[in-house]
Design a protein around this motif. Structure first.
Motif, PDB file in Angstrom:
ATOM      1  N   GLN A  52       1.077  -0.810  -0.358  1.00 17.02           N
ATOM      2  CA  GLN A  52      -0.051  -0.493  -0.090  1.00 17.02           C
ATOM      3  C   GLN A  52       0.941   1.499  -0.109  1.00 17.02           C
ATOM      4  O   GLN A  52       1.934   1.566   0.944  1.00 17.02           O
ATOM      5  N   TYR A  53       0.753   2.423  -1.043  1.00 20.13           N
ATOM      6  CA  TYR A  53       1.268   3.787  -1.261  1.00 20.13           C
ATOM      7  C   TYR A  53       0.492   4.521  -1.020  1.00 20.13           C
ATOM      8  O   TYR A  53      -1.016   4.438  -1.529  1.00 20.13           O
ATOM      9  N   ALA A  54       0.806   5.528  -0.270  1.00 20.14           N
ATOM     10  CA  ALA A  54       0.006   6.872   0.130  1.00 20.14           C
ATOM     11  C   ALA A  54       0.400   7.429  -1.206  1.00 20.14           C
ATOM     12  O   ALA A  54       1.504   7.843  -2.056  1.00 20.14           O
ATOM     13  N   TYR A  55      -0.642   8.155  -1.962  1.00 22.05           N
ATOM     14  CA  TYR A  55      -0.962   8.775  -2.915  1.00 22.05           C
ATOM     15  C   TYR A  55      -1.276  10.383  -2.773  1.00 22.05           C
ATOM     16  O   TYR A  55      -2.252  10.333  -2.005  1.00 22.05           O
ATOM     17  N   TRP A  56      -0.957  11.372  -3.470  1.00 19.85           N
ATOM     18  CA  TRP A  56      -1.231  13.308  -3.145  1.00 19.85           C
ATOM     19  C   TRP A  56      -1.536  13.271  -4.999  1.00 19.85           C
ATOM     20  O   TRP A  56      -1.485  13.285  -5.518  1.00 19.85           O
ATOM     21  N   GLY A  57      -2.729  13.852  -3.978  1.00 18.59           N
ATOM     22  CA  GLY A  57      -3.351  15.139  -5.644  1.00 18.59           C
ATOM     23  C   GLY A  57      -2.067  16.327  -5.522  1.00 18.59           C
ATOM     24  O   GLY A  57      -1.433  16.166  -5.091  1.00 18.59           O
ATOM     25  N   GLN A  58      -2.706  16.858  -7.007  1.00 21.08           N
ATOM     26  CA  GLN A  58      -1.623  18.348  -7.373  1.00 21.08           C
ATOM     27  C   GLN A  58      -2.442  19.571  -6.432  1.00 21.08           C
ATOM     28  O   GLN A  58      -1.408  20.387  -6.423  1.00 21.08           O
ATOM     29  N   GLY A  59      -3.251  19.842  -5.248  1.00 25.74           N
ATOM     30  CA  GLY A  59      -3.190  20.726  -5.176  1.00 25.74           C
ATOM     31  C   GLY A  59      -4.151  21.616  -5.789  1.00 25.74           C
ATOM     32  O   GLY A  59      -4.739  21.794  -6.527  1.00 25.74           O
ATOM     33  N   THR A  60      -5.552  21.879  -4.622  1.00 25.39           N
ATOM     34  CA  THR A  60      -6.571  23.096  -4.783  1.00 25.39           C
ATOM     35  C   THR A  60      -6.867  24.243  -4.075  1.00 25.39           C
ATOM     36  O   THR A  60      -6.507  24.080  -2.857  1.00 25.39           O
ATOM     37  N   GLN A  61      -6.651  25.485  -4.262  1.00 25.93           N
ATOM     38  CA  GLN A  61      -6.198  26.740  -3.920  1.00 25.93           C
ATOM     39  C   GLN A  61      -7.988  26.591  -2.771  1.00 25.93           C
ATOM     40  O   GLN A  61      -9.219  26.637  -3.664  1.00 25.93           O
ATOM     41  N   VAL A  62      -8.356  27.187  -1.584  1.00 21.19           N
ATOM     42  CA  VAL A  62      -9.244  27.496  -1.005  1.00 21.19           C
ATOM     43  C   VAL A  62      -9.203  29.291  -0.349  1.00 21.19           C
ATOM     44  O   VAL A  62      -8.082  28.935   0.020  1.00 21.19           O
ATOM     45  N   THR A  63      -9.426  30.274  -1.351  1.00 22.10           N
ATOM     46  CA  THR A  63      -9.515  31.151  -0.173  1.00 22.10           C
ATOM     47  C   THR A  63     -10.402  31.764   0.315  1.00 22.10           C
ATOM     48  O   THR A  63     -11.235  32.161  -0.353  1.00 22.10           O
ATOM     49  N   VAL A  64     -10.245  32.529   1.592  1.00 26.84           N
ATOM     50  CA  VAL A  64     -11.465  32.971   2.072  1.00 26.84           C
ATOM     51  C   VAL A  64     -11.358  33.917   2.550  1.00 26.84           C
ATOM     52  O   VAL A  64     -10.726  34.652   3.242  1.00 26.84           O
ATOM     53  N   SER A  65     -12.162  35.366   2.461  1.00 31.56           N
ATOM     54  CA  SER A  65     -11.552  36.610   2.176  1.00 31.56           C
ATOM     55  C   SER A  65     -12.650  37.260   1.774  1.00 31.56           C
ATOM     56  O   SER A  65     -14.141  36.884   0.344  1.00 31.56           O
ATOM     57  N   SER A  66     -12.701  38.570   2.385  1.00 33.34           N
ATOM     58  CA  SER A  66     -13.870  39.243   1.737  1.00 33.34           C
ATOM     59  C   SER A  66     -13.905  40.396   1.201  1.00 33.34           C
ATOM     60  O   SER A  66     -14.462  41.308   0.295  1.00 33.34           O
TER      61      SER A  66
END
Length: 121
Positions: free
Chosen positions: A107-121
């Motif tokens: 079993q190996y760990a795999y990662w996604g490329q990432g997605t940006q979440v920005t919380v701002s007014s």
């Protein structure tokens, strides 16, 4: 090859909601634990939420009661519903999965490329 592809990030106002999705594809025999991590600028990557194949979940204290992790084992997907978002939730969110590619294999760990979440007014 195995790929994890995330989607659903973006810009949202404080108090708003977003849903992140991650789909695993490729040569997969089974997926055990799946998780979401995040990394804010200048900080270490941290575990946000974790779900076992059987559905047991665990959350970081900072997101308990606001975020919900779920998965669809038939579709090899994991979701993160994020409600009541705060500016401190701003980060790149990464999908992680423990994957066995062949029966009886490692079993190996795999990662996604990432997605940006920005919380701002």
């Amino acid at each position: 090859q195995v790929q994890l592809v995330e989607s659903g990030g973006g810009l949202v106002q404080p108090g708003g909601s977003l849903r992140l999705s991650c789909a695993a594809s490729g040569s997969i025999f089974s997926i055990n634990a799946m998780a979401w991590y995040r990394q804010a600028p200048g900080k270490q990557r941290e575990l946000v939420a974790f779900i076992t194949r059987g559905g047991t979940t665990k959350y970081a204290d900072s997101v308990k009661g606001r975020f919900t992790i779920s998965r669809d084992n038939a579709k090899n997907t994991v979701l993160l519903q994020m409600n009541s978002l705060k500016p401190e939730d701003t980060a790149v969110y990464y999908c992680n999965a423990d994957i066995m590619r062949v029966a009886g294999g490692h079993q190996y760990a795999y990662w996604g490329q990432g997605t940006q979440v920005t919380v701002s007014s």
